[in-house]
Design an enzyme around this catalytic site. Sequence first.
Site, PDB file in Angstrom:
ATOM      1  N   ARG A 100       1.166   5.059  -4.880  1.00  0.00           N
ATOM      2  CA  ARG A 100       2.583   4.986  -4.509  1.00  0.00           C
ATOM      3  C   ARG A 100       2.998   6.336  -3.927  1.00  0.00           C
ATOM      4  O   ARG A 100       2.523   7.388  -4.354  1.00  0.00           O
ATOM      5  CB  ARG A 100       3.454   4.684  -5.735  1.00  0.00           C
ATOM      6  CG  ARG A 100       3.388   3.245  -6.212  1.00  0.00           C
ATOM      7  CD  ARG A 100       4.061   2.270  -5.244  1.00  0.00           C
ATOM      8  NE  ARG A 100       4.024   0.892  -5.710  1.00  0.00           N
ATOM      9  CZ  ARG A 100       3.147  -0.025  -5.289  1.00  0.00           C
ATOM     10  NH1 ARG A 100       2.221   0.282  -4.398  1.00  0.00           N
ATOM     11  NH2 ARG A 100       3.214  -1.266  -5.745  1.00  0.00           N
ATOM     12  N   HIS A 136       1.098   1.561   4.572  1.00  0.00           N
ATOM     13  CA  HIS A 136       1.035   0.818   3.302  1.00  0.00           C
ATOM     14  C   HIS A 136       0.279  -0.516   3.480  1.00  0.00           C
ATOM     15  O   HIS A 136       0.817  -1.587   3.213  1.00  0.00           O
ATOM     16  CB  HIS A 136       2.452   0.578   2.745  1.00  0.00           C
ATOM     17  CG  HIS A 136       2.446   0.312   1.267  1.00  0.00           C
ATOM     18  ND1 HIS A 136       3.435   0.734   0.420  1.00  0.00           N
ATOM     19  CD2 HIS A 136       1.560  -0.359   0.467  1.00  0.00           C
ATOM     20  CE1 HIS A 136       3.163   0.346  -0.817  1.00  0.00           C
ATOM     21  NE2 HIS A 136       2.020  -0.310  -0.815  1.00  0.00           N
TER      22      HIS A 136
END
Length: 257
Positions: free
Chosen positions: A172, A220
């Site tokens: 993350r 991502h």
Amino acid sequence: MEKFPNLNVIISTGAGVDHILRDPNLPPDIPIVRLVDESLTSQMSEYILLAVLQYHRQLIAYKTQQSQGVWQGLSPRNTANCTVGILGLGVLGLDIAQKLKMMGFSVRGWSRTPKVLDNINCFLGEEEFKLFLSECEILVCLLPLTPKTEGILNQNTFSALPQGAYLINVARGKHLVEEDLLNALKSGQLSGACLDVFQIEPLPKNHPFWAHPQIIITPHIAAKTIPACVAPQIIEAINKSQGGLLLKNTVDVSRGY
Ligand code: NAP
């Protein structure tokens, strides 16, 4: 969750659940299920292998040489001498640890609870964190985002790595203190980074990472949910929930993952 007052179960559409646990209106005592899926695991391992190998085989340096018309072999690196450290030995961390080991890398991992793994050095908790870092030429972050892991990729962590280490963050964006990475690259403490996740996504247009010669970024995509692959386990979770049966891959809200 405010909009859904009659929930029986919450099913994350990915492996992570930090976005769900962050909801101030999360109802207490509703089970949360996350996805654990072979297609996610193999995508993640492919991504990390690609990032490790492009660093290890000096692809960026050769690309630069290509643009300059230079034919020049660089000193080869011995794979057995290259230590890759994996932060997080869960579903994803374990898979890539074993694949890297199979390829001949020296592999170590760090987790919250003890692990015993063949030919993988396992380190435990805060007490062994610095020892774990001390030999990682490549550091891969595969931790869940929790209050304990937020900002873990910071200046202190970088300074405990061997000089010139390489960072791969696929967990993350909030694990990384972005300013500290820029400083570590400038000082030479780190030699480069491959990042799939960011503090703000999409990465703002004026962000210094876009044009940084030592940083590779991707939007991502390290491991994306493939609906057809995960639909059966979502249906299974709904059916089990309706039948009052035990659910698989439930999240422990108290530990945050
Ligand atoms: P997981 O199975 O829950 O494993 C998490 C690992 O982290 C476990 O080994 C756990 O230790 C360790 N850990 C957690 N908190 C820790 C702490 N405070 N100190 C030390 N170790 C700690 O998770 P996963 O399925 O491997 O996924 C990991 C993360 O990857 C997800 O949470 C998600 O954020 C990220 N992800 C990113 C993408 C992408 O496309 N970029 C895709 C999928 C997932 P224990 O084993 O001791 O519990």
